[in-house]
Scaffold this motif. Structure first.
Motif, PDB file in Angstrom:
ATOM      1  N   THR A 502      84.665  20.522  21.371  1.00 37.36           N
ATOM      2  CA  THR A 502      83.204  20.432  21.512  1.00 37.36           C
ATOM      3  C   THR A 502      82.488  21.726  21.174  1.00 37.36           C
ATOM      4  O   THR A 502      81.327  21.907  21.542  1.00 37.36           O
ATOM      5  CB  THR A 502      82.845  20.008  22.951  1.00 37.36           C
ATOM      6  N   GLU A 658      73.786  18.194  22.129  1.00 44.40           N
ATOM      7  CA  GLU A 658      74.637  19.036  21.295  1.00 44.40           C
ATOM      8  C   GLU A 658      73.989  19.273  19.932  1.00 44.40           C
ATOM      9  O   GLU A 658      73.132  18.513  19.508  1.00 44.40           O
ATOM     10  CB  GLU A 658      76.015  18.385  21.128  1.00 44.40           C
ATOM     11  N   THR A 663      79.778  16.713  17.462  1.00 45.33           N
ATOM     12  CA  THR A 663      80.022  17.445  18.706  1.00 45.33           C
ATOM     13  C   THR A 663      79.498  16.661  19.896  1.00 45.33           C
ATOM     14  O   THR A 663      80.126  16.626  20.958  1.00 45.33           O
ATOM     15  CB  THR A 663      79.367  18.836  18.650  1.00 45.33           C
TER      16      THR A 663
END
Length: 692
Positions: A502, A658, A663
């Motif tokens: 991430t 994000e 992500t």
């Protein structure tokens, strides 16, 4: 196969197998107490030659006493093996967390890491490994309440996988599904054959474990440390071991696993802890952090360090008594060129330079008929003229000052990034307002890694015997290099899931990551059987895989847990907080820990709603108790944590929080896979299309 349970009446005779097993548990606990009391009673005053030895022995004795603690709510043994073949024919062994012996030294409980215990995890109908019967025990608290037998004779395997996925024994599944309150616990009683192969792999090799949510990769890594300390205790006592996690919350969550296995001396840290040469007070834009974390920066820094070496322009003249010894500039240059060609650490080469100059002087002395020895060479190396030459040719380098100049001076950066970084990348990493000093600079986490790289270029970083790196998929190439330096002469266990990467710099493949770590020959193992996350929940989350990590094998869940997933729309933003509070109240009616996961931006509003409703909540990593079981978790901190029941607030908000969709989907995938028993999803926005 059904588990044997105790009779409902109080008339339990000695002939009852369960009663016999309870009696053995009682005897084993008494033997463990005796072992501890014997250590406590030791008088070491007569065996220590001095106070240093006395302190060392006292520390070791105190540690041994802690290792022999009997944890009341932790089973002392969890299995038994009855052998009918091989060296252990007609012997039965109880398998537990640590070795326990009786008054004459015979084993009452065998350490799970001992070779004789291995068939408990690997024996099967197809390969019984000399075992006739494998018995698993069930516990409530510290009380033995049930057992389950598996005859390893020829015939069909009751636990063979079916078309619906792998199967487990009832006691095994009950242990896996047992509600948890508190930190992560060990899985020593439930280790599976494929996990055991990783746990018992050798110290000399590095192992990378790709494992989806609930496959037990973190626990496998920690148990491998415990096994290596058992099998190679003296070596690792000298070289050291280290567990590296993504953040402090995660480390607090896992910190009790190794002590429960009797290992009390393993250190834990984050990558930021390892590179804490400066105080981190700033943050980079994502694009700048990606460039600073790129492996190309290692060569930029190497060039910048070596640029401090200045070609000699004057000879060195050493005066000793009435004689003068002259080393011309061209000969000094030859010495410098040779040291540069060896590509040793900058500081080591700087330390070698005065000795090399002194050696050249001694050669001239010998040619003139003198007979100098090593003391003369050391004296010449300390001569003011030699020291002045070394300072001019090979000046000391301060790592933080070098990185400060590199990020502040466009010309200095351009000179050393030429052909490596584009002009746009160079502008992206330069500070808009250059700092005046190392102390006043607002260093970022990526800057600290750069300083660590320079520190290693100047002076070699100490290497440990073994390092465990968890949640490794989120590290940048430069962070991998920082970790790799800590195990350059040792081995590593790398744990992660590419689907849960991430960060903007998350690794694309394990071979690439392992190359940056300095372990290109590491073995990559994949765990695909999920023992924690219910089948409905993992199947729902796996809908995201083709959109964010195509090619990864979805987790195959052992546990069915029908009804474990509920998805509820909420009408209107204002009703969302009330719905979250209501869902938490419902979840708290069940056993175990509750995790309320939300987008980071939503956390303040939800915290206020919980407070207004009189629902206390904990921060991530804080140990839950029977009285405080609800934890409010920002989505950015959910990775690696598990809760019996999860309430997930508005998936679309998590994705939107994000910098890019991939992500965001990975962050949502992490949040969707934190539940062990059940999950409730609330949404006032439409669900992401990738969830179908």
């Amino acid at each position: 196969m059904p588990a044997h349970v105790p009779p409902t009446t109080a008339d339990t005779t000695a002939a009852d197998p369960l009663a016999r097993e309870r009696a053995h548990l009682t005897s084993s606990r008494a033997a463990l107490r005796t072992m501890r009391e014997e250590v406590e009673a030791l008088d070491i005053g007569d065996v220590t030659a001095n106070w240093v030895n006395k302190q060392a022995l006292e520390a070791r004795t105190e540690l041994r006493i802690k290792e022999l603690a009997d944890l009341a709510h932790t089973p002392l043994f969890f299995g038994r093996l009855d052998y009918d073949d091989g060296d252990h024919r007609d012997h039965a062994f109880y398998i537990g967390r640590r070795h326990v012996h009786d008054s004459v030294g015979d084993p009452m409980v065998v350490d799970w890491r001992a070779p004789v215990s291995q068939p408990f995890y690997r024996a099967s109908r197809a390969d019984p490994q000399g075992v006739a019967l494998r018995r698993r025990f069930g516990y409530t608290g510290g009380d033995l309440t049930a057992y389950e037998d598996e005859q390893l004779a020829a015939g069909p395997d009751p636990y063979a996988p079916t078309s619906d996925g792998p199967r487990a024994s009832k006691l095994l599944q009950a242990e896996i599904e047992r509600p948890r309150v508190g930190p992560m616990r060990d899985i020593v009683a439930t280790i599976q054959p494929e996990q055991d192969e990783i746990v018992r792999s050798g110290l000399s090799g590095t192992v990378c474990v790709q494992g989806g949510p609930g496959t037990g990769k973190t626990a496998v890594g920690l148990h491998r440390v415990a096994f290596l300390l058992y099998a190679h205790r003296e070596r690792l006592a000298r070289t050291g071991t280290l567990v590296i996690g993504p953040n402090r919350s995660f480390l607090r969550y896992i910190e009790q696993v190794l002590p429960a296995l009797g290992e009390l001396e393993v250190k834990q840290a984050t990558v930021d802890d390892l590179v804490a040469h400066v105080e981190v007070r700033g943050a980079d834009r994502a694009a700048a952090a990606v460039v600073k974390g790129d492996a190309r920066m290692a060569e930029v820094l190497r060039r910048a360090v070596r640029s401090h070496v200045t070609p000699p322009v004057e000879p060195v003249v050493v005066v000793r008594g009435s004689r003068r010894w002259r080393i011309p500039a061209y000969e000094l240059q030859e010495i410098v060129d040779e040291l540069l060609a060896r590509d040793i650490r900058y500081g080591a080469a700087r330390d070698a330079l005065p000795q090399r100059i002194a050696h050249a002087v001694l050669v001239r002395m010998e040619q003139s008929g003198e007979a100098p020895d090593d003391r003369v060479q050391d004296a010449v190396a300390r001569n003011p003229a030699v020291k002045a030459a070394v300072k001019a040719i090979w000046p000391p380098v301060d790592p933080a000052k070098l990185v400060l100049r590199l990020l502040s001076d466009p010309d200095f950066l351009a000179a050393h990034a030429d052909g490596l970084l584009t002009a746009d990348e160079q502008r992206g990493v330069l500070w808009e307002k250059p700092a005046r000093s190392v102390r006043s600079a607002k260093w970022s986490a990526a800057d600290a890694v750069l300083i660590d790289e320079v520190t290693d270029l100047v002076q070699r970083t100490h290497s440990l015997g073994h390092v465990v790196l968890d949640e490794a998929q989120d590290l940048s190439p430069m962070q991998y290099r920082a970790v790799g330096r800590r195990c350059s002469t040792g081995s590593a266990t790398v744990l992660g899931d590419l689907a849960q990467g991430t960060t903007p710099w998350a690794t694309a493949s394990w071979p690439e990551a392992l190359a940056h770590l300095g372990k290109p020959d590491a073995v990559v193992e994949e765990l695909t059987d999920g023992f924690r996350v219910p089948r409905d929940v993992i199947a729902y989350a796996s809908r995201l895989l083709p959109h964010m990590s195509p090619g990864l094998t979805p987790v195959s869940a052992v546990r069915e847990s029908p009804g474990s997933l509920a998805v509820h729309p909420v009408d209107g933003d204002d009703a969302d907080d009330a719905a979250v509070v209501a869902a938490c109240r419902t979840a708290l009616r069940q056993e175990g820990s509750i995790g309320l996961i939300a987008a980071d931006a939503r956390v303040p509003a939800i915290a206020a709603a919980l407070a207004a409703a009189g629902l206390p909540h904990l921060a991530p990593g804080t140990e839950t108790t029977a009285e405080a079981r609800l934890t409010l978790v920002p989505a950015s901190l959910a990775k690696g944590l598990e809760y019996d029941h999860v309430v997930l607030d508005d998936p679309a908000s998590i994705v939107a929080g994000e910098p890019d969709e991939r992500t965001g989907l990975r962050r949502l995938y992490v949040a969707l896979t934190r539940a062990v028993s059940g999950m409730t999803i609330l949404h006032h926005q439409p669900l992401p299309a990738q969830l179908g």
